[in-house]
Design a protein around this motif. Structure first.
Motif, PDB file in Angstrom:
ATOM      1  N   ALA A 223      59.996  85.423  97.358  1.00 46.80           N
ATOM      2  CA  ALA A 223      60.437  84.021  97.380  1.00 46.80           C
ATOM      3  C   ALA A 223      59.819  83.286  96.208  1.00 46.80           C
ATOM      4  O   ALA A 223      59.526  82.095  96.301  1.00 46.80           O
ATOM      5  N   ARG A 230      61.927  76.420 102.009  1.00 43.34           N
ATOM      6  CA  ARG A 230      61.624  76.527 103.442  1.00 43.34           C
ATOM      7  C   ARG A 230      61.365  75.140 104.043  1.00 43.34           C
ATOM      8  O   ARG A 230      61.511  74.947 105.256  1.00 43.34           O
ATOM      9  N   LYS A 233      64.386  74.074 106.022  1.00 46.17           N
ATOM     10  CA  LYS A 233      64.964  75.028 106.976  1.00 46.17           C
ATOM     11  C   LYS A 233      65.561  74.364 108.210  1.00 46.17           C
ATOM     12  O   LYS A 233      66.471  74.916 108.842  1.00 46.17           O
ATOM     13  N   TRP A 243      65.218  81.509 106.347  1.00 44.87           N
ATOM     14  CA  TRP A 243      63.935  80.851 106.088  1.00 44.87           C
ATOM     15  C   TRP A 243      63.080  80.769 107.345  1.00 44.87           C
ATOM     16  O   TRP A 243      61.850  80.762 107.266  1.00 44.87           O
TER      17      TRP A 243
END
Length: 446
Positions: A223, A230, A233, A243
């Protein structure tokens, strides 16, 4: 903000100077002296040389993955560099080492690892991935490392460095891994990329997890580029499915010097199981003596590392927490909105065609006034060159197999093996307001 950061830096350096003088008066050796006139002359020439860069700081630049560091980050980095701590052993930088442990703990918590983990900052995502794949080799000796055909080239290269056999897994039309193409008994670790560096594609971790668990295969998440997404998410801006599963991985790499507002180089690697620290065990005849606490050099392949990188990230996270509604979340949301707006504008354009809907903040597109893949490549390159020549915009180019291109755009004829399209990386939140102007400028060259 630059003015505010300069003022804060000046005050910080003044306070540090008091601390430096508290150990007793001293004078710099004459061999290190530079006259005021010479310094002024050198920095005058330096400023002229630096102006030869592309305008990475400005929203007109939507080319490569170059995000300007936040003023808080570069000021904190500069302040720390006046001391120049080394985060290898604790005696090389006790405060910066503690700050590194603190920020790494924040990253681990952010990805769902909780209190039990092992990790540290690195000089880059390449080095972070090297460490993750090294642990993969040590954990499953004799087993191969698998990654998709869309993964960053660093994985294949690092497997070569580590003398580990690797296998490249094709991606199917539904975007799943073609897991039937590999023998799971020969695989020790599989790499899943959440945010490819080409078009920001999010690979299907959801598909890989049950397969990997069934066969005892480790999962490594790259990532490096996408990790900070994230924060979104639980929003309606991205599909948060993959995520939300990141804590299932055995290791994760993220680069704060990409979307984390940090100067180069600041990568990081995290391991879910702290027991992998046994693979790092080594002896040193002159370090690790000042404290019984863990020295970061004991869990890193790198030796000397800039403590200033940890200081800059620590200061940034004080101002920008890893939350959806505060700190990084709103920043990432603007980048995502810029990509969605750009995609929408190109859908409505009579001169540009989006290649596919972006999953993060990278948009691929091409001129519509073409009939063949070779014509698309030629015109895309002309637009790319024209923007840089008159400095009206800065884009990047991306090569796609013509077979894949025609699958998505069957109205065009494939007369070349590869097709080159235009690509824009909307890393700067300011681009959400600028993207319409950018599209207009691009269209004016067609």
């Amino acid at each position: 903000m630059d003015k505010q950061a300069k003022q804060a830096l000046d005050k910080g350096l003044e306070r540090l100077q008091h601390w430096k003088l508290s150990f007793g008066a001293w004078e710099q050796d004459s061999t290190l002296s530079v006259s005021d006139e010479k310094a002024e002359e050198v920095f005058s020439r330096l400023s002229q040389k630096l102006k030869c860069n592309y305008p990475f700081h400005h929203p007109v630049y939507a080319g490569q993955m170059l995000k300007p560091p936040h003023p808080v980050a570069w000021a904190a980095y500069a302040m720390a560099m006046s001391i120049n701590p080394n985060n290898h052993a604790l005696d090389g930088g006790p405060p910066s080492s503690e700050m590194e442990k603190e920020v790494v703990a924040e990253l681990a918590n952010f990805f769902g690892y909780g209190e039990t983990f092992l990790g540290h900052l690195t000089a880059s995502g390449t080095i972070a991935n090297l460490e993750a794949l090294w642990i993969a080799r040590e954990s499953h000796p004799g087993k191969k490392i698998a990654f998709s055909s869309n993964s960053h080239y660093t994985h294949e290269r690092m497997c070569g460095v580590l003398a580990v056999d690797s296998v490249k897994i094709p991606i199917l039309e539904d975007r799943n891994f073609d897991l039937s193409s590999v023998d799971p008994e020969k695989i020790g670790t599989i790499v899943v990329t959440l945010g490819t560096t080409g078009l920001g594609e999010v690979e299907h971790l959801e598909q890989v997890i049950p397969w990997a668990k069934k066969h005892g295969i480790r999962i490594h998440i790259d990532a490096a580029y996408g990790g900070f997404f994230r924060t979104l998410k639980d929003s309606d801006l991205i599909d948060g499915t993959q995520w939300k599963l990141m804590q299932e991985a055995n290791s994760i790499v993220i680069d704060p010097h990409k979307h984390g507002l940090q100067p180069y180089g600041c990568g990081s690697v995290l391991f879910k199981d702290p027991e992998v620290g046994r693979f790092y065990k080594h002896d040193s005849p002159y370090t690790y003596f000042t404290s019984d606490d863990l020295h970061l050099g004991e869990i890193s392949l790198e030796c000397s590392r800039a403590g200033a990188a940890a200081v800059a990230l620590w200061a940034t996270l004080q101002c920008f927490p890893l939350k959806e509604k505060e700190g990084f979340g709103p920043v990432m949301a603007q980048c995502r909105k810029a990509a969605l707006k750009g995609y929408s504008l190109m859908e409505d354009s009579r001169k540009l065609v989006p290649y596919k809907k972006p999953e993060l903040d990278i948009v691929g597109y091409f001129p519509s006034d073409c009939k063949t893949t070779s014509q698309i490549s030629d015109l895309s390159k002309k637009v790319f060159d024209a923007g840089m020549k008159d400095q009206s915009f800065y884009l990047s180019l991306f090569k796609v197999p013509s077979s894949e291109f025609i699958r998505l755009h069957p109205e065009y004829k494939a007369d070349s093996e590869m097709v080159t399209i235009l690509r824009s990386v909307f890393m700067k939140p300011e681009q959400a307001a600028f993207v319409e102007e950018l599209v207009n400028r691009i269209e004016s060259h067609l």
